[in-house]
Motif scaffolding. Sequence first.
Motif, mmCIF file in Angstrom:
data_model
loop_
_atom_site.group_PDB
_atom_site.id
_atom_site.type_symbol
_atom_site.label_atom_id
_atom_site.label_comp_id
_atom_site.label_asym_id
_atom_site.label_seq_id
_atom_site.Cartn_x
_atom_site.Cartn_y
_atom_site.Cartn_z
ATOM 1 N N LEU A 13 -78.403 17.369 -22.168
ATOM 2 C CA LEU A 13 -78.413 16.325 -23.204
ATOM 3 C C LEU A 13 -77.732 16.790 -24.486
ATOM 4 O O LEU A 13 -77.088 16.001 -25.183
ATOM 5 C CB LEU A 13 -79.836 15.865 -23.494
ATOM 6 C CG LEU A 13 -80.450 14.895 -22.491
ATOM 7 C CD1 LEU A 13 -81.887 14.546 -22.875
ATOM 8 C CD2 LEU A 13 -79.625 13.631 -22.353
ATOM 9 N N THR A 14 -77.855 18.068 -24.802
ATOM 10 C CA THR A 14 -77.178 18.610 -25.980
ATOM 11 C C THR A 14 -75.671 18.508 -25.806
ATOM 12 O O THR A 14 -74.945 18.120 -26.733
ATOM 13 C CB THR A 14 -77.597 20.072 -26.222
ATOM 14 O OG1 THR A 14 -79.019 20.136 -26.301
ATOM 15 C CG2 THR A 14 -77.000 20.606 -27.500
ATOM 16 N N TYR A 15 -75.180 18.837 -24.612
ATOM 17 C CA TYR A 15 -73.746 18.720 -24.342
ATOM 18 C C TYR A 15 -73.290 17.261 -24.370
ATOM 19 O O TYR A 15 -72.219 16.948 -24.884
ATOM 20 C CB TYR A 15 -73.395 19.355 -22.997
ATOM 21 C CG TYR A 15 -73.542 20.860 -22.968
ATOM 22 C CD1 TYR A 15 -73.230 21.637 -24.074
ATOM 23 C CD2 TYR A 15 -73.996 21.506 -21.831
ATOM 24 C CE1 TYR A 15 -73.358 23.012 -24.046
ATOM 25 C CE2 TYR A 15 -74.134 22.888 -21.790
ATOM 26 C CZ TYR A 15 -73.809 23.635 -22.904
ATOM 27 O OH TYR A 15 -73.943 24.998 -22.883
ATOM 28 N N GLN A 70 -79.748 27.562 -31.174
ATOM 29 C CA GLN A 70 -78.418 27.741 -31.750
ATOM 30 C C GLN A 70 -77.453 26.659 -31.248
ATOM 31 O O GLN A 70 -76.688 26.084 -32.032
ATOM 32 C CB GLN A 70 -77.867 29.133 -31.418
ATOM 33 C CG GLN A 70 -78.730 30.289 -31.863
ATOM 34 C CD GLN A 70 -79.028 30.285 -33.345
ATOM 35 O OE1 GLN A 70 -78.168 29.942 -34.151
ATOM 36 N NE2 GLN A 70 -80.238 30.674 -33.722
ATOM 37 N N LEU A 71 -77.492 26.400 -29.960
ATOM 38 C CA LEU A 71 -76.602 25.406 -29.359
ATOM 39 C C LEU A 71 -76.855 24.025 -29.953
ATOM 40 O O LEU A 71 -75.915 23.303 -30.304
ATOM 41 C CB LEU A 71 -76.806 25.377 -27.839
ATOM 42 C CG LEU A 71 -75.914 24.419 -27.066
ATOM 43 C CD1 LEU A 71 -74.480 24.922 -27.098
ATOM 44 C CD2 LEU A 71 -76.401 24.284 -25.641
ATOM 45 N N ASP A 72 -78.119 23.663 -30.091
ATOM 46 C CA ASP A 72 -78.477 22.359 -30.637
ATOM 47 C C ASP A 72 -77.922 22.196 -32.051
ATOM 48 O O ASP A 72 -77.328 21.170 -32.386
ATOM 49 C CB ASP A 72 -79.999 22.186 -30.630
ATOM 50 C CG ASP A 72 -80.413 20.793 -31.053
ATOM 51 O OD1 ASP A 72 -80.050 19.831 -30.350
ATOM 52 O OD2 ASP A 72 -81.084 20.662 -32.095
ATOM 53 N N SER A 73 -78.091 23.214 -32.880
ATOM 54 C CA SER A 73 -77.605 23.122 -34.256
ATOM 55 C C SER A 73 -76.081 23.106 -34.333
ATOM 56 O O SER A 73 -75.502 22.386 -35.153
ATOM 57 C CB SER A 73 -78.161 24.266 -35.104
ATOM 58 O OG SER A 73 -79.519 24.039 -35.384
ATOM 59 N N LEU A 74 -75.426 23.883 -33.492
ATOM 60 C CA LEU A 74 -73.957 23.874 -33.488
ATOM 61 C C LEU A 74 -73.418 22.497 -33.097
ATOM 62 O O LEU A 74 -72.479 21.989 -33.718
ATOM 63 C CB LEU A 74 -73.419 24.959 -32.550
ATOM 64 C CG LEU A 74 -73.609 26.393 -33.039
ATOM 65 C CD1 LEU A 74 -73.284 27.385 -31.919
ATOM 66 C CD2 LEU A 74 -72.736 26.668 -34.253
ATOM 67 N N ASN A 117 -82.441 26.800 -38.460
ATOM 68 C CA ASN A 117 -82.380 27.865 -37.450
ATOM 69 C C ASN A 117 -83.176 29.088 -37.877
ATOM 70 O O ASN A 117 -83.887 29.692 -37.071
ATOM 71 C CB ASN A 117 -80.928 28.261 -37.173
ATOM 72 C CG ASN A 117 -80.229 27.265 -36.288
ATOM 73 O OD1 ASN A 117 -80.736 26.184 -36.004
ATOM 74 N ND2 ASN A 117 -79.042 27.604 -35.854
ATOM 75 N N VAL A 118 -83.056 29.462 -39.147
ATOM 76 C CA VAL A 118 -83.802 30.615 -39.662
ATOM 77 C C VAL A 118 -85.307 30.349 -39.546
ATOM 78 O O VAL A 118 -86.059 31.187 -39.032
ATOM 79 C CB VAL A 118 -83.416 30.911 -41.132
ATOM 80 C CG1 VAL A 118 -84.357 31.929 -41.755
ATOM 81 C CG2 VAL A 118 -81.979 31.395 -41.205
#
Length: 195
Positions: A13-15, A70-74, A117-118
């Motif tokens: 779903l992120t992709y 990380q992937l979700d935020s990017l 993310n942090v």
Amino acid sequence: MKFIGFYNYTVVLTYLSLVSGLFGIKFAHEGRGGLAILCLVISGVCDMFDGVVARTKKNRTADEKNFGIQLDSLCDVICFGVTPAIILYFSGVNTALGIAGLIFYSLCAVIRLAFFNVLETKRQTTESGCAKSYRGLPVTSSAIIFPFFYVISPLIPCDILRVIYHALPFVVGFFFIFDFSIPKIDIGKMLVRKK
């Protein structure tokens, strides 16, 4: 043959959200604002459920969880930090002030996501499950805010709409980085009915 990254259903779903955001940019460039806004909404729906899907895989490693964060935020940077700015640019927010607003908006989105993310990485070392609240306006709120103004735009005089479209990036960007708390709705719990 081996690839870097993690490949399983938890990131699909992120992709899809990213692909939809990229199509939104394409449609905005072509002057097809309605389709661009629809892509933004689709990205928002995908983002709403990607965490729910990821949590169904109970044996995720710490690296897989961190990769997902990380992937979700990017992907969110593209879908909700860049795509709305591109849509607005091709909707006429292309004056010097407008471009300054779009840059401000995108910078605030990146700052908000990096800060998330942090916090999320730190939170997951001490507790499990979802966070109970957001700090600052989530960038995914763009999938509601900008489509709302697009839908009501025929009801607003052109001069006023132009002012709104120029002010919106400044206002939304400000709330991305303004430190206030918003309760988080746990979609996963809402979908699971208690017996």
